[in-house]
Design an enzyme around this catalytic site. Structure first.
Site, PDB file in Angstrom:
ATOM      1  N   LYS A 118       3.323  -6.666   3.779  1.00 13.66           N
ATOM      2  CA  LYS A 118       3.382  -5.525   3.549  1.00 13.66           C
ATOM      3  C   LYS A 118       3.094  -4.756   5.132  1.00 13.66           C
ATOM      4  CE  LYS A 118       0.037  -3.238   3.694  1.00 13.66           C
ATOM      5  NZ  LYS A 118      -0.640  -2.584   4.489  1.00 13.66           N
TER       6      LYS A 118
ATOM      7  N   THR B  98       0.413  -1.456  -0.038  1.00 14.91           N
ATOM      8  CA  THR B  98      -0.211   0.098   0.171  1.00 14.91           C
ATOM      9  C   THR B  98       0.739   1.410   0.242  1.00 14.91           C
ATOM     10  OG1 THR B  98      -0.392   0.020   2.453  1.00 14.91           O
ATOM     11  CG2 THR B  98      -2.021  -1.031   1.092  1.00 14.91           C
TER      12      THR B  98
ATOM     13  N   GLU C 181       6.262   4.826   7.582  1.00 10.53           N
ATOM     14  CA  GLU C 181       5.546   5.732   6.146  1.00 10.53           C
ATOM     15  C   GLU C 181       6.957   7.211   7.161  1.00 10.53           C
ATOM     16  OE1 GLU C 181       1.668   5.752   7.515  1.00 10.53           O
ATOM     17  OE2 GLU C 181       1.086   4.851   5.763  1.00 10.53           O
TER      18      GLU C 181
ATOM     19  N   THR D 240       0.186  -9.013  12.901  1.00 11.09           N
ATOM     20  CA  THR D 240       0.838  -7.096  12.286  1.00 11.09           C
ATOM     21  C   THR D 240       0.397  -7.286  10.845  1.00 11.09           C
ATOM     22  OG1 THR D 240       1.674  -6.172  12.053  1.00 11.09           O
ATOM     23  CG2 THR D 240       2.808  -7.560  12.046  1.00 11.09           C
TER      24      THR D 240
ATOM     25  N   ASN E 102      -0.122  11.127   6.285  1.00 11.74           N
ATOM     26  CA  ASN E 102      -1.375  10.565   7.018  1.00 11.74           C
ATOM     27  C   ASN E 102      -2.303  12.010   7.197  1.00 11.74           C
ATOM     28  OD1 ASN E 102      -0.765   7.730   7.247  1.00 11.74           O
ATOM     29  ND2 ASN E 102       1.040   8.268   8.603  1.00 11.74           N
TER      30      ASN E 102
END
EC number: 2.3.1.35
Lengths: 383, 383
Positions: free
Chosen positions: A168, A146, A259, A179, A378
Site C-alpha cells: 500500500k 489508505t 496521489e 517504504t 493533501n
C-alpha cells in the site's frame, strides 16, 4: 494470489471500524510453516511509529509467525500509549493464533499523531483470525489501503516455489530505506540471513528508488516471510532476483497510483562516475517541484533538469551534460540540443534521461508529476 | 529610492523588446563614484548561467562601475554563444558609459536554455544609458521583474549614509548562497573587503534562509556597490547591520510575492544543538510538500512537521520534540499536545515553532505553502 500465493500462508482482511467510513481496515497474514524465517526493512526516518519500533525488535529474532496490519491510523507520534497499543495488538493476535507475541509483527498506516481506537482494533484482530483463509491475500491487500485507489499485489512463480506480495502507499512516498507497507511471502526454505540479504538488495534497487513526493514516512515497513512449505531451497541469486522482481512490480504500482499524479516519470541517469552519483542526481531531479509542474503541463523544460543536477555533488562538467526527454536529446553539452517541439508528452509515462558524461554507472528513479489534485488531496487529508 | 537612494548612483529601466509582451526588461545601475568598491554573492548551483560566470570574474577585481540586468531570458545553458552574448553586453555598456568592460557586471533572469535576442538587447543598453537618472531606481526595479507581481525595493538611512536595494524573484527560490537578482547600493566609503564581509553575512542570514519551493536557480546574483559619495565610513558592525536589514526586508518581500502562494510560513527552530542543525531542520520542514499542502488547507498537521524533522541528521530525541503552530503547542514530547482546534490559521502568515530540546541555538527559515496556483503557473511557464 498476493501474500497467499505461496504455500503455507493464510490471510484475512476485514472492516474493524477503525476507519469511520466502514471500509476494510485490518489485515492479518499468518505463516503456518513449517519454517517461520523472516526479514524486514524499515523507514530510516528517525521519527518512527510505534509499530515500527515494535516490529524492528521482532525481526531481530529472525522469525515471524504473523503480521497484523491496520489502515485508518499510523500510530506514529503517539507516545508511550501508542507503543502499549501496538504491544496489545501483538498480544491479542498471539492469543488468537496460539503463537508467541514476540513473533508477531505489527504495521500501521494512516494519519500521524492520532491514537488508534483499541476498542475496535482488538476485537478486529479476533475477527480477522477467525476469517483466515489460504485465499485471503486479496482481501488483506484491500484492507491496508489508505488513499490508494487500487490495491497492489504481485507474484513470481519459480520452479516449485513462489514469491508473492502486497503493498500500500500513495503519498508520503520517498523511502529512506524501506517504504510504505509491504508484506512479501515465499514458500521457499531459506534461513533469515538469506532472506535479509535478498530483501535489502531488492528494496535498495526498487522501493528505495521511488520518490513520488520527497516525503519520507514514519511507518515504512517491508517484510519478507518464508514458510518453507514448498520444501525447496532456490539458489541465493535466483531467489534474490525473484524478490527484486516482485518488489519492482509493486514499486511501479505505487508510482502509478500516487496521489493526484497524472504522469509517471522514469528518470534514468547514465554516464555517472558511480551508482551513488546516479542515485543522487536522479533523486534531485525527482524532487524538483518546478520540473514536476512542467511535466504535468507536458512542457519539456530541460532547463529545470539542469538546475536540479547543478545542486548535487555528483561528478560532472556543466558543459558536457546531455538530457533527453522521451528520447529527444533537447540538451546537448549543457546547451540547446534537438528541437523541443519534437518531444511527445501525451502519454502517462514520461522518460527523462540525464547523461552526466562522467563514467559508466547508472540508476533509475521513478517519480510523479506535481498537480493541483495532489495539492487538493493533501490540503484536506487530516480534516 | 531603491538603488538610487544612496548618493553617487544613477539607474534606468526600459523596454528593449526582449519580452514579447513589451514590458520593461532592461535595467542599468551606474556607480558614478568617487569610489567603485563592490562585492557579490552568486548561486552555488554548479550549473551557472553565462552572466553569473562573467560577473564572478568581474567581482574578483573588487570594483564595479555598472550593472546591466535583463529579464525575459536567463541566458543559462546557452553554451559559448551565451557567454559571448554576456561579454558583448558588458562591452556595449562600457562603451556607452566610458568605463572598462571588466568593471561591468551582468545579470539575467527568465527562461533557461534560450539565447537572448541581442539585436534588441544591445540597442536597449544604449537606450538605458541615455535614460540614466538619479531618480531611476524605481524604473530599474520594475524592469527586472519576471513572474513577480510587484517590484521590490528597500532603503536604510544611516547617519549621513544610506543603503538601498532592489530585488526580483518569485520562483526557483531556494538559494544555496545568494538568490535571485538583487542590487544593493551605498554611498558609504568602504573597501571591497568590508563590503564582501557585510554582504556574505547578510545573505547567509536572509536570502539564504528563504525557501519558497526548494529549487535553486542558475542565475542567483546579489551585488553590493559602494560609491563613497557620502564621504562617511560607518563602523563595520553598524554597516553590516544595515545591509542585513535591507536584505531581510527584500527577502521578506520575495516570500510575500512567491508564485501561487497563499501563505507565508515562518519556521523557527529553537533548542537546537547548533545553528547548522537549526537551519537543516528548518529547511527540511520548509521543503516538505505534504506540510506545504496542509498549511494551504489551514490544517495544523504537525505529524508532517515531525516526519520532516525525522529525515535530518540534527541532534534530537524523537520523544522530546515539541511543535507549535501559531503558538499552540500541538505536539509535546513527540506526541499529541494541545488541542489542534485551537490553532487559528486564517491569516496569511503562519508560524511554525519546532523545539528540538537539544540545545540553545536557533534559526528562522521562511517558506510558502504549495497551491494549485503554483502548479498552474509552473506547468505553463515556458509555453
Amino acid at each position: 494470489m498476493s501474500v497467499t500465493a505461496a504455500k503455507g500462508f493464510q490471510a484475512a482482511g476485514i472492516a474493524a471500524g477503525i476507519k469511520e467510513n466502514g471500509n476494510p481496515d485490518l489485515a492479518l497474514v499468518v505463516n503456518s510453516g513449517p519454517r517461520r524465517a523472516a526479514a524486514g526493512v524499515f523507514t530510516s526516518n528517525r521519527v518512527k511509529a510505534a509499530p515500527v519500533l515494535w516490529s524492528e525488535q521482532v525481526l531481530k529474532g529472525g522469525q515471524v509467525a504473523a503480521v497484523v496490519l491496520n489502515s485508518g491510523g499510523a500510530n506514529a507520534c503517539t507516545g508511550p500509549k501508542g507503543f502499549q497499543d501496538t504491544h496489545a495488538t501483538a498480544e491479542k493476535a498471539a492469543e488468537a493464533l496460539g503463537v508467541d507475541a514476540a513473533e508477531v509483527a505489527v504495521a500501521s498506516t494512516g494519519l500521524i499523531g492520532v491514537t488508534l481506537p483499541m476498542d475496535k482494533l482488538l476485537p478486529g484482530v479476533e475477527a480477522a483470525a477467525a476469517a483466515l483463509s489460504p485465499h485471503g491475500g486479496e482481501k488483506a491487500a484491500i484492507a491496508i489501503k489508505t488513499t490508494d485507489s487500487v490495491h497492489k499485489t504481485a507474484v513470481f512463480e519459480g520452479e516449485g516455489w513462489t514469491v508473492g506480495g502486497m503493498a500500500k502507499g500513495a503519498g508520503m512516498l520517498a523511502p529512506g530505506l524501506a517504504t510504505m507497507l509491504v508484506v512479501l511471502t515465499t514458500d521457499a526454505d531459506l534461513p533469515a540471513a538469506d532472506l535479509d540479504k535478498a530483501l535489502r538488495e531488492a528494496t535498495r534497487l526498487t522501493f528505495d528508488r521511488v520518490d513520488s513526493d520527497g516525503c519520507m514516512s514514519t511507518n515504512d515497513t517491508v517484510l519478507l516471510l518464508a514458510s518453507g512449505a514448498a520444501d525447496v531451497t532456490p539458489g541465493q541469486a535466483e531467489f534474490a532476483e525473484a524478490v527484486r522482481g516482485v518488489c519492482d512490480d509493486l514499486a511501479r504500482q505505487l508510482i502509478g497510483d500516487a496521489e493526484g499524479a497524472s504522469k509517471d516519470i522514469r528518470i534514468e541517469v547514465v554516464g555517472a562516475a558511480s551508482e551513488d552519483d546516479a542515485v543522487e542526481v536522479g533523486r534531485s531531479i525527482a524532487r524538483n517541484n518546478l520540473l514536476k509542474c512542467a511535466i504535468h503541463g507536458e512542457d519539456p523544460n530541460w532547463g529545470r533538469v539542469l538546475s536540479a543536477i547543478g545542486t548535487t555533488g555528483a561528478a560532472f562538467e556543466p558543459d558536457r551534460l546531455n538530457v533527453a526527454i522521451n528520447d529527444v536529446w533537447v540538451c546537448k553539452n549543457g546547451s540547446v540540443g534537438e528541437d523541443r517541439d519534437l518531444v511527445d508528452m501525451r502519454y502517462r509515462e514520461v522518460k527523462i534521461t540525464a547523461d552526466l558524461a562522467a563514467g559508466s554507472e547508472s540508476a533509475v528513479i521513478w517519480a510523479n508529476d506535481l498537480t493541483a489534485d495532489y495539492v487538493h488531496e493533501n490540503s484536506a487529508y487530516s480534516s
